[in-house]
Enzyme design. Structure first.
Site, PDB file in Angstrom:
ATOM      1  N   ASP A 104       0.761  -6.421 -52.770  1.00  0.00           N
ATOM      2  CA  ASP A 104      -0.077  -5.511 -52.003  1.00  0.00           C
ATOM      3  C   ASP A 104      -0.199  -6.059 -50.580  1.00  0.00           C
ATOM      4  OD1 ASP A 104      -2.064  -3.417 -51.567  1.00  0.00           O
ATOM      5  OD2 ASP A 104      -3.556  -5.021 -51.683  1.00  0.00           O
ATOM      6  N   ASP A 126      -3.055  -5.045 -47.710  1.00  0.00           N
ATOM      7  CA  ASP A 126      -4.406  -5.271 -47.190  1.00  0.00           C
ATOM      8  C   ASP A 126      -5.302  -5.921 -48.240  1.00  0.00           C
ATOM      9  OD1 ASP A 126      -4.062  -3.767 -44.578  1.00  0.00           O
ATOM     10  OD2 ASP A 126      -3.545  -2.216 -46.029  1.00  0.00           O
TER      11      ASP A 126
END
Length: 212
Positions: free
Chosen positions: A12, A14
């Site tokens: 991922d 953020d």
């Protein structure tokens, strides 16, 4: 991709690799939307180097609905992702592929209407992960999705990967599992830690017990 399947870690963006953008005056917390916003989180470079040296292929899969919602242009998302890949390259970290889901089911005022759709790639759906597994020739049994939210764990489950969770009890996204994972077994990660480098060590150690 030819050759034997490889172990990989799909990351991922953020809250996992880079920090969110915080406006103390407005009290707003949003995803990075400009190259100048790229701020690597503590332990990320060290953890990625450990994974890379252990033989993991590294890739990124990120939900970025800002263009669909009319918040930022698609070009800003691309520039920010490119800036992250470049920042990691300067540290000796190679990201082999990036997938960004630009869709959102409802969209928003001023957003691109072609992106307002219930797609198959937006996490928690596994579309981006499955695409990366195929494109990079990854071995699902030895590969991971690593993120900071429940959608990342669910996407990992859907793609047949193991799930690593950067877990901070204070974050509101974790409210459903503050009492533990017993009531929501699908959200139980295969490994968790509060810092990326600590989690990376657990992923590295998993190679010793993984099949293949």
């Amino acid at each position: 991709m030819n050759g034997p399947a490889r172990p990989g870690v799909i990351l991922d963006r953020d809250g996992t690799l880079i920090d969110f953008v915080r406006d103390p005056e407005l009290g707003a917390v949003v995803s990075a939307f400009h190259p100048d916003h790229v701020r690597l989180l503590p332990g990320v470079v060290q953890g990625l180097a450990l994974l890379q040296n252990a033989g993991f292929v590294l890739a990124i899969a990120t939900n970025q609905p800002g263009a669909a919602k009319g918040q930022i242009p698609e070009s800003a998302i691309t520039r920010t992702n490119d800036a992250l890949v470049d920042a990691l390259a300067r540290e000796g970290i190679r990201i082999e592929a990036v997938r960004a889901c630009l869709h959102h089911p409802e969209g928003g005022p001023g957003g691109d209407p072609t992106l307002a759709t219930d797609c198959a790639c937006r996490k928690p759906k596994p579309g981006m992960l499955l695409s990366l597994v195929e494109a990079l020739g990854l071995d699902p049994a030895r590969s991971w999705m690593v993120g900071d939210a429940a959608v990342d764990v669910l996407a990992a489950r859907g793609a047949g990967l193991r799930a690593g969770l950067l877990f901070e009890w204070g974050r509101c996204e974790m409210c459903p599992v503050r009492g533990g994972f017993d009531d929501i077994p699908l959200l139980r990660p295969d490994a968790s830690a509060s810092r990326f480098d600590e989690l990376a060590r657990r992923l590295r150690d998993s190679l010793a017990t993984a099949p293949g």
